[in-house]
Scaffold this motif. Structure first.
Motif, mmCIF file in Angstrom:
data_model
loop_
_atom_site.group_PDB
_atom_site.id
_atom_site.type_symbol
_atom_site.label_atom_id
_atom_site.label_comp_id
_atom_site.label_asym_id
_atom_site.label_seq_id
_atom_site.Cartn_x
_atom_site.Cartn_y
_atom_site.Cartn_z
ATOM 1 N N ARG A 113 -4.900 1.827 10.012
ATOM 2 C CA ARG A 113 -4.037 1.099 9.062
ATOM 3 C C ARG A 113 -3.902 1.971 7.810
ATOM 4 N NH1 ARG A 113 -6.055 -2.992 5.505
ATOM 5 N NH2 ARG A 113 -7.935 -3.101 6.776
ATOM 6 N N VAL A 114 -2.837 2.728 7.761
ATOM 7 C CA VAL A 114 -2.646 3.684 6.663
ATOM 8 C C VAL A 114 -2.292 2.930 5.386
ATOM 9 C CG1 VAL A 114 -1.265 5.612 5.834
ATOM 10 C CG2 VAL A 114 -1.912 5.497 8.254
ATOM 11 N N ILE A 115 -3.044 3.265 4.319
ATOM 12 C CA ILE A 115 -2.741 2.639 3.023
ATOM 13 C C ILE A 115 -1.755 3.571 2.311
ATOM 14 C CG2 ILE A 115 -3.711 1.589 0.949
ATOM 15 C CD1 ILE A 115 -5.106 0.439 3.304
ATOM 16 N N ASP A 116 -0.484 3.243 2.421
ATOM 17 C CA ASP A 116 0.566 4.156 1.969
ATOM 18 C C ASP A 116 0.583 4.383 0.464
ATOM 19 O OD1 ASP A 116 1.966 5.130 4.218
ATOM 20 O OD2 ASP A 116 2.775 3.128 4.564
ATOM 21 N N ASP A 117 0.177 3.379 -0.290
ATOM 22 C CA ASP A 117 0.315 3.568 -1.739
ATOM 23 C C ASP A 117 -0.921 4.214 -2.378
ATOM 24 O OD1 ASP A 117 -1.290 1.404 -1.432
ATOM 25 O OD2 ASP A 117 -0.136 0.049 -2.720
ATOM 26 N N LEU A 118 -1.868 4.644 -1.561
ATOM 27 C CA LEU A 118 -2.983 5.437 -2.110
ATOM 28 C C LEU A 118 -2.595 6.903 -1.999
ATOM 29 C CD1 LEU A 118 -6.258 3.731 -0.833
ATOM 30 C CD2 LEU A 118 -5.148 3.583 -3.063
ATOM 31 N N ASP A 166 2.490 13.070 3.152
ATOM 32 C CA ASP A 166 3.403 12.045 3.695
ATOM 33 C C ASP A 166 3.426 12.112 5.223
ATOM 34 O OD1 ASP A 166 4.028 11.156 1.179
ATOM 35 O OD2 ASP A 166 5.959 12.192 1.051
ATOM 36 N N GLU A 167 3.460 13.332 5.759
ATOM 37 C CA GLU A 167 3.525 13.460 7.227
ATOM 38 C C GLU A 167 2.210 13.045 7.885
ATOM 39 O OE1 GLU A 167 5.301 16.972 8.758
ATOM 40 O OE2 GLU A 167 7.144 16.596 7.652
ATOM 41 N N THR A 168 1.103 13.295 7.208
ATOM 42 C CA THR A 168 -0.198 12.859 7.737
ATOM 43 C C THR A 168 -0.243 11.331 7.783
ATOM 44 O OG1 THR A 168 -1.244 14.832 6.838
ATOM 45 C CG2 THR A 168 -2.707 13.026 7.426
ATOM 46 N N ARG A 169 0.282 10.704 6.735
ATOM 47 C CA ARG A 169 0.336 9.229 6.732
ATOM 48 C C ARG A 169 1.222 8.734 7.875
ATOM 49 N NH1 ARG A 169 -0.873 9.603 0.985
ATOM 50 N NH2 ARG A 169 1.083 10.634 0.528
ATOM 51 N N LYS A 170 2.357 9.412 8.063
ATOM 52 C CA LYS A 170 3.280 8.989 9.134
ATOM 53 C C LYS A 170 2.608 9.120 10.504
ATOM 54 C CE LYS A 170 6.540 11.641 10.810
ATOM 55 N NZ LYS A 170 7.738 12.495 10.921
#
Ligand SMILES: Cc1cc2nc3c(=O)[nH]c(=O)nc-3n(C[C@H](O)[C@H](O)[C@H](O)COP(=O)(O)O)c2cc1C
Length: 200
Positions: A159-164, A147-151
């Motif tokens: 463009r982070v694909i959050d739901d992957l 989660d923190e890497t995505r943030k």
């Protein structure tokens, strides 16, 4: 149609890293038309330091002289950091595979994020789709780190694909290579397919 090129960043430098094994599995199970390449030099990238990151930075004083009398055309950027940026530039998308260290992002990966976030607004990964997966010993498989890497990457430019999402508790693998776990292999392949489909 040209192949979709995916840069793979691994957040562990350990030889027997489970996350490196996951990255290997990602490379070997890529669907047709998708090529994944693991960037091997993360351990050589020095700690981010704005003093040595002079690309596109106006380093002149009011008289038009270099502040420190040195070259200002970016030559002070260390070669491993240049190589990282070049690999990101050449990619259409990125897959991050990382463990969790003390509830967060391993330092080697955070350092890569910082290098890839500059020049500010002109990241080599700007607007390119990025997915984060990985494995860790804890029962949530490193979800905090993921989660923190995505943030963090979300701030840095891609463009982070959050739901992957794929956070694998290492115990699930029972000491075996992840390619021997059909559930993990299938889930990883699905992430790669959706990531590649997001390129455009
Ligand atoms: C410095 C350090 C901190 C760690 N912190 C966590 C943690 O917060 N959560 C967790 O699930 N595992 C943690 N672990 C265990 C890692 O999940 C485990 O070592 C994992 O296998 C590392 O990934 P790798 O096999 O790809 O190197 C930590 C390991 C190290 C070395």
């Amino acid at each position: 149609m040209a192949d979709v090129n995916v840069l793979v960043l691994v957040g562990s430098l350990r030889k027997a890293s489970v996350n490196r094994q996951l990255a290997e599995l990602a490379v070997e199970s890529a669907p047709e038309g998708v090529v994944l390449r693991v960037f091997d030099g993360l351990g050589e990238v020095p700690f981010y330091n704005e003093d040595i990151d002079n690309e596109d930075i106006d380093n002149e004083d009011i008289d038009g002289e270099d502040i420190d009398g040195e070259d200002i055309d970016g030559e002070s950027v260390p070669e491993p950091a240049r190589a990282l940026r070049a690999a990101a530039e050449a990619a259409d998308a990125a897959l991050v595979v990382t463990p969790e260290y003390n509830g967060s992002i391993p330092g080697v990966l955070k350092n890569a994020i910082d290098w890839l976030s500059r020049p500010w607004g002109q990241s080599a990964l700007k607007d390119k789709p990025l997915a984060v997966v990985g494995a860790a010993l804890g029962r949530y498989g490193g979800k905090w780190a993921h989660d923190e890497t995505r943030k963090s990457f979300g701030v840095a430019g891609p463009r982070v694909i959050d739901d992957l999402e794929l956070s694998v508790p290492a115990a699930l693998l029972d000491g075996r290579h992840p390619r021997e776990n059909a559930e993990v292999a299938g889930a990883l392949r699905a992430v790669i397919e959706k990531l590649a489909a997001a390129v455009g």
